[in-house]
Design a protein around this motif. Sequence first.
Motif, PDB file in Angstrom:
ATOM      1  N   ALA A 157      -1.925   4.979 -10.121  1.00 47.26           N
ATOM      2  CA  ALA A 157      -1.145   3.740 -10.094  1.00 47.26           C
ATOM      3  C   ALA A 157      -0.619   3.567 -11.510  1.00 47.26           C
ATOM      4  O   ALA A 157      -1.180   2.827 -12.317  1.00 47.26           O
ATOM      5  CB  ALA A 157      -1.983   2.551  -9.648  1.00 47.26           C
ATOM      6  N   VAL A 217      -9.166  -1.709  -5.045  1.00 50.75           N
ATOM      7  CA  VAL A 217      -9.012  -0.332  -5.510  1.00 50.75           C
ATOM      8  C   VAL A 217     -10.095   0.556  -4.914  1.00 50.75           C
ATOM      9  O   VAL A 217     -11.227   0.128  -4.689  1.00 50.75           O
ATOM     10  CB  VAL A 217      -9.062  -0.237  -7.049  1.00 50.75           C
ATOM     11  N   CYS A 265      -8.962   5.413  -7.879  1.00 47.75           N
ATOM     12  CA  CYS A 265      -7.818   4.782  -8.548  1.00 47.75           C
ATOM     13  C   CYS A 265      -7.881   4.956 -10.063  1.00 47.75           C
ATOM     14  O   CYS A 265      -8.941   4.848 -10.688  1.00 47.75           O
ATOM     15  CB  CYS A 265      -7.772   3.304  -8.204  1.00 47.75           C
ATOM     16  N   SER A 283       1.521  -3.839  -8.982  1.00 43.41           N
ATOM     17  CA  SER A 283       0.176  -4.210  -8.534  1.00 43.41           C
ATOM     18  C   SER A 283      -0.337  -5.410  -9.322  1.00 43.41           C
ATOM     19  O   SER A 283      -0.985  -6.301  -8.766  1.00 43.41           O
ATOM     20  CB  SER A 283      -0.787  -3.031  -8.688  1.00 43.41           C
ATOM     21  N   GLY A 288       4.124   1.397 -10.776  1.00 45.14           N
ATOM     22  CA  GLY A 288       3.115   1.272  -9.738  1.00 45.14           C
ATOM     23  C   GLY A 288       1.994   0.333 -10.155  1.00 45.14           C
ATOM     24  O   GLY A 288       1.464  -0.437  -9.347  1.00 45.14           O
ATOM     25  N   PHE A 334      -1.190   5.923  -5.035  1.00 45.93           N
ATOM     26  CA  PHE A 334      -0.371   4.732  -4.812  1.00 45.93           C
ATOM     27  C   PHE A 334       1.044   4.982  -5.330  1.00 45.93           C
ATOM     28  O   PHE A 334       2.013   4.929  -4.578  1.00 45.93           O
ATOM     29  CB  PHE A 334      -0.997   3.520  -5.507  1.00 45.93           C
ATOM     30  N   TYR A 353      -5.434   3.421 -13.274  1.00 48.23           N
ATOM     31  CA  TYR A 353      -4.300   2.634 -13.742  1.00 48.23           C
ATOM     32  C   TYR A 353      -3.842   3.163 -15.098  1.00 48.23           C
ATOM     33  O   TYR A 353      -4.668   3.589 -15.921  1.00 48.23           O
ATOM     34  CB  TYR A 353      -4.693   1.169 -13.914  1.00 48.23           C
ATOM     35  N   ARG A 363       0.835  -1.192   0.000  1.00 47.16           N
ATOM     36  CA  ARG A 363       0.000   0.000   0.000  1.00 47.16           C
ATOM     37  C   ARG A 363       0.873   1.246   0.000  1.00 47.16           C
ATOM     38  O   ARG A 363       2.096   1.141  -0.114  1.00 47.16           O
ATOM     39  CB  ARG A 363      -0.933   0.006   1.221  1.00 47.16           C
ATOM     40  N   ALA A 419      -2.590  -5.822  -3.127  1.00 46.18           N
ATOM     41  CA  ALA A 419      -2.266  -4.433  -3.459  1.00 46.18           C
ATOM     42  C   ALA A 419      -3.474  -3.570  -3.128  1.00 46.18           C
ATOM     43  O   ALA A 419      -4.594  -3.882  -3.522  1.00 46.18           O
ATOM     44  CB  ALA A 419      -1.911  -4.293  -4.933  1.00 46.18           C
ATOM     45  N   ASN A 477      -4.838  -0.015  -3.895  1.00 51.64           N
ATOM     46  CA  ASN A 477      -4.577   1.055  -4.858  1.00 51.64           C
ATOM     47  C   ASN A 477      -5.595   2.181  -4.753  1.00 51.64           C
ATOM     48  O   ASN A 477      -6.799   1.941  -4.824  1.00 51.64           O
ATOM     49  CB  ASN A 477      -4.602   0.510  -6.286  1.00 51.64           C
ATOM     50  N   ARG A 509      -6.073  -7.111  -6.087  1.00 50.53           N
ATOM     51  CA  ARG A 509      -5.975  -5.654  -6.215  1.00 50.53           C
ATOM     52  C   ARG A 509      -7.288  -5.052  -5.721  1.00 50.53           C
ATOM     53  O   ARG A 509      -8.320  -5.145  -6.401  1.00 50.53           O
ATOM     54  CB  ARG A 509      -5.711  -5.264  -7.678  1.00 50.53           C
TER      55      ARG A 509
END
Length: 268
Positions: A116, A132, A136, A124, A120, A74, A138, A68, A110, A112, A130
């Motif tokens: 991220a 989230v 979040c 993850s 990052g 993140f 990605y 974390r 993870a 998140n 994961r």
Amino acid sequence: MTETYQFSDPRLADLDGFGVVIDMAEERADIVLDRPPFNVISMAARDQLRLVFEALDEDNRIRVIVLRAEGENFSSGGNIKGFMEASPEHVSKLAWNIAAPARCEKPVIAANRGYAFGVGFEISLACDFRIVSETCQYALPEQKLGQIPGSGGSARLQKIVGVTRTKDIVMRSKRIPAKTALDWGIATECVADSDLETAVDSLVRELRGFSPLAQRTAKKLLNDTDDALLSTAIELEGLNYSRLRQSEDFKEGVEAFHDKRKPAFTGR
């Protein structure tokens, strides 16, 4: 109650941009990215993260590992300048270091929120779960630098979402919001930002209720058969099932089921 984890390896005496805490009562270790405001992951940190995962994997006091970060994000990714300063040999180890959560025998979660990006996102993706928050996002933004993901990101993502969506994400440096990540199978669970820690705590407690031996076996089997033919995967599943039938944990699980009580697994 958490306390700072003490490593015997001198290479981990001064962690670069992250810390490690352990909660003995919860059999839990947290690797906490802590380089505000975006928790950039340095080249040195990548090496140390691998060593940390390996050390925690060997510690019998720990059942579950959580990755974390402090703050609203993140990680925005790696230290861009560090790529130009690193040797080709060092760069060639990036994917191996970031794959450490996948190699770890124990469950890795993870947590998140916020950005991220880049490494990052890649580290993850190497975790088993994961969780989230709705904040979040990605992304694999390497195309904006004239580069491609170098730590397993595109390869792992393609396994999850397929080549069409992976091309859309990688070749356009496209950001994936939390709810889309959940819909596409990238995220295990999506919760309100204020509920992220509670959701992770709940998953840790759930995972601790299972047999450590069965958990290790399931993780390795699923990882090892990811690229296997169906017939090969079924064969390996059967062999592992047969092996677990001889375990003390399976005997305890069966007896606890019939006695209508909670099993006391030992990992043997």
